[in-house]
Motif scaffolding. Structure first.
Motif, PDB file in Angstrom:
ATOM      1  N   MET A   1       0.836  -1.199   0.000  1.00 47.29           N
ATOM      2  CA  MET A   1       0.000   0.000   0.000  1.00 47.29           C
ATOM      3  C   MET A   1       0.874   1.252   0.000  1.00 47.29           C
ATOM      4  SD  MET A   1      -2.719   1.316   2.911  1.00 47.29           S
ATOM      5  CE  MET A   1      -3.996   0.127   2.472  1.00 47.29           C
ATOM      6  N   PRO A   2       0.479   2.295  -0.747  1.00 44.37           N
ATOM      7  CA  PRO A   2       1.208   3.552  -0.707  1.00 44.37           C
ATOM      8  C   PRO A   2       1.164   4.185   0.688  1.00 44.37           C
ATOM      9  CG  PRO A   2      -0.236   3.453  -2.615  1.00 44.37           C
ATOM     10  CD  PRO A   2      -0.600   2.294  -1.744  1.00 44.37           C
ATOM     11  N   ILE A   3       2.106   5.069   0.972  1.00 44.40           N
ATOM     12  CA  ILE A   3       2.082   5.860   2.203  1.00 44.40           C
ATOM     13  C   ILE A   3       2.259   7.327   1.846  1.00 44.40           C
ATOM     14  CG2 ILE A   3       2.925   4.026   3.705  1.00 44.40           C
ATOM     15  CD1 ILE A   3       5.682   5.344   3.634  1.00 44.40           C
ATOM     16  N   LEU A   4       1.751   8.201   2.724  1.00 46.55           N
ATOM     17  CA  LEU A   4       1.875   9.645   2.556  1.00 46.55           C
ATOM     18  C   LEU A   4       2.791  10.195   3.635  1.00 46.55           C
ATOM     19  CD1 LEU A   4      -1.899  10.613   2.087  1.00 46.55           C
ATOM     20  CD2 LEU A   4      -0.308   9.725   0.376  1.00 46.55           C
ATOM     21  N   ILE A   5       3.702  11.073   3.265  1.00 40.15           N
ATOM     22  CA  ILE A   5       4.570  11.751   4.227  1.00 40.15           C
ATOM     23  C   ILE A   5       4.476  13.247   3.965  1.00 40.15           C
ATOM     24  CG2 ILE A   5       6.928  12.070   5.049  1.00 40.15           C
ATOM     25  CD1 ILE A   5       7.527   9.197   4.282  1.00 40.15           C
ATOM     26  N   GLY A 137       4.383  -0.168  -1.970  1.00 39.06           N
ATOM     27  CA  GLY A 137       3.749   0.772  -2.882  1.00 39.06           C
ATOM     28  C   GLY A 137       4.509   2.078  -2.962  1.00 39.06           C
ATOM     29  N   PRO A 138       4.007   3.035  -3.743  1.00 41.11           N
ATOM     30  CA  PRO A 138       4.651   4.342  -3.832  1.00 41.11           C
ATOM     31  C   PRO A 138       4.662   5.068  -2.486  1.00 41.11           C
ATOM     32  CG  PRO A 138       3.077   4.032  -5.615  1.00 41.11           C
ATOM     33  CD  PRO A 138       2.848   2.920  -4.640  1.00 41.11           C
ATOM     34  N   CYS A 139       5.692   5.865  -2.276  1.00 35.01           N
ATOM     35  CA  CYS A 139       5.788   6.715  -1.086  1.00 35.01           C
ATOM     36  C   CYS A 139       5.642   8.153  -1.557  1.00 35.01           C
ATOM     37  CB  CYS A 139       7.136   6.503  -0.403  1.00 35.01           C
ATOM     38  SG  CYS A 139       7.426   7.606   0.983  1.00 35.01           S
ATOM     39  N   LEU A 140       4.524   8.777  -1.213  1.00 35.38           N
ATOM     40  CA  LEU A 140       4.216  10.127  -1.673  1.00 35.38           C
ATOM     41  C   LEU A 140       4.651  11.129  -0.614  1.00 35.38           C
ATOM     42  CD1 LEU A 140       0.601   9.460  -3.041  1.00 35.38           C
ATOM     43  CD2 LEU A 140       2.825   8.852  -4.045  1.00 35.38           C
ATOM     44  N   GLU A 220      -0.674   2.132  -9.271  1.00 33.83           N
ATOM     45  CA  GLU A 220       0.242   2.020  -8.136  1.00 33.83           C
ATOM     46  C   GLU A 220       1.582   1.386  -8.513  1.00 33.83           C
ATOM     47  OE1 GLU A 220      -3.922   2.223  -6.492  1.00 33.83           O
ATOM     48  OE2 GLU A 220      -2.910   1.178  -8.155  1.00 33.83           O
ATOM     49  N   GLY A 221       1.576   0.489  -9.463  1.00 32.44           N
ATOM     50  CA  GLY A 221       2.812  -0.196  -9.843  1.00 32.44           C
ATOM     51  C   GLY A 221       3.574   0.460 -10.976  1.00 32.44           C
ATOM     52  N   HIS A 222       3.137   1.626 -11.435  1.00 35.06           N
ATOM     53  CA  HIS A 222       3.780   2.278 -12.563  1.00 35.06           C
ATOM     54  C   HIS A 222       5.113   2.916 -12.166  1.00 35.06           C
ATOM     55  CE1 HIS A 222       0.009   2.761 -15.327  1.00 35.06           C
ATOM     56  NE2 HIS A 222       0.171   1.529 -14.876  1.00 35.06           N
ATOM     57  N   MET A 223       5.964   3.096 -13.153  1.00 35.70           N
ATOM     58  CA  MET A 223       7.268   3.719 -12.942  1.00 35.70           C
ATOM     59  C   MET A 223       7.116   5.240 -12.904  1.00 35.70           C
ATOM     60  SD  MET A 223       9.116   1.063 -12.720  1.00 35.70           S
ATOM     61  CE  MET A 223      10.799   1.681 -12.841  1.00 35.70           C
TER      62      MET A 223
END
Length: 304
Positions: A1-5, A137-140, A220-223
């Motif tokens: 899962m992505p996370i937000l910072i 997942g991505p880290c935003l 979510e899995g994109h570069m």
């Protein structure tokens, strides 16, 4: 899962229980040790998500709520904390002001040095590297440039394949080593076609919310290149805002206006600058404004 910072904010709910302004200046070990003792003392705790106030945090909180992603906060006084952590009300920043913790450090370390010291000793901090490694997942990451500079070394210590999952949102150009991870948001976010308009101070959080809720789902899995293209496509139909020049005032006129609104604004420089620019349409360069506010505070303190 992505996370937000995202970033902490100067504006908080209620009054600060501990403040960097009250810590005597000295070497980082002395200042830091006193600070850790102050934030560790028994005192009331508040959920971080509720403690921070202001437009930038409201956008970040909404992004987390709408996306359902875990939310972490970069705090200059506590380290990296979870939005659902219970923390003390404090006043500390790496930005210029009375609660600037860096101004207390007699050995002149920069923000990244303070961050490393704090992360290793704060009872509230968790590891940034561990938090990013724990998700696939991505880290935003949405931070103002000074806070992004503060954690740059942590990000660059990540394995390359993990760093490639980071997506940056910033109102300024990201550091050169991280620039390829910055999503290409521009002032179209504030144009007439955008439902994400706001002030420059919350630009990064608004871009994050748009990306997390409108661009990322299903990708979510994109570069990084694919995410960059997706942002460009999302903004392609939006027009830029029409910029108008603000009204020019002399220093004497500005002082008169600021004095008239001082009490209503609580003497807070950020609120008064927004009043001048956004509500009254008055142009005032930031350095000039800061000097006027500083002089007016000194005069009021001398009178008191």
């Amino acid at each position: 899962m992505p996370i937000l910072i995202t970033a902490c904010t100067k504006k908080k709910m209620g009054d600060a229980q501990v403040s960097a302004a009250d810590i005597p200046a000295g070497p980082i070990e002395a200042v830091g040790s006193q600070w850790i003792a102050a934030i560790s003392a028994d005192q009331e705790r508040t959920l971080a998500a509720r403690l921070y106030q202001g437009g930038s945090h409201a956008e970040s909180r909404r992004a987390a709520e709408d996306s359902g992603y875990p939310h972490l906060i970069v705090s200059a006084g506590l380290g990296l904390i979870a939005a659902d952590a219970e923390v003390p009300n404090y006043a500390a920043s790496v930005l210029a002001g009375e609660d600037d913790i860096l101004a207390k450090l007699g050995d002149n370390p920069d923000a990244s040095h303070w961050w490393r010291w704090l992360q290793g000793r704060s009872p509230f901090a968790q590891s940034l590297k561990t938090a990013i490694l724990a998700t696939d997942g991505p880290c935003l990451i949405a931070l103002p440039r000074p806070y992004l500079d503060m954690i740059e070394a942590d990000l660059l210590s990540l394995p390359e394949q993990v760093l490639d999952r980071v997506r940056l949102f910033c109102g300024a150009q990201a550091p050169a080593a991280l620039a390829h991870l910055q999503m290409p948001y521009d002032d179209r976010l504030d144009g007439p076609d955008s439902p994400y308009r706001g002030t420059r101070s919350n630009f990064a959080s608004r871009a994050l919310r748009h990306f997390a809720t409108r661009v990322l789902p299903g990708k979510e899995g994109h570069m990084v290149a694919q995410h960059t293209a997706a942002v460009q496509a999302a903004l392609a139909g939006w027009t830029r805002p029409i910029r108008t020049s603000g009204i020019r005032k002399s220093d004497a006129e500005l002082r008169e206006i600021l004095a008239a609104h001082w009490e209503a604004m609580g003497g807070r420089s950020t609120r008064m600058l927004r009043l001048l620019r956004d509500e009254l349409g008055i142009a005032c360069e930031q350095g000039r404004f800061a000097a006027l506010i500083r002089d007016m505070r000194e005069e009021r303190n001398n009178v008191a």
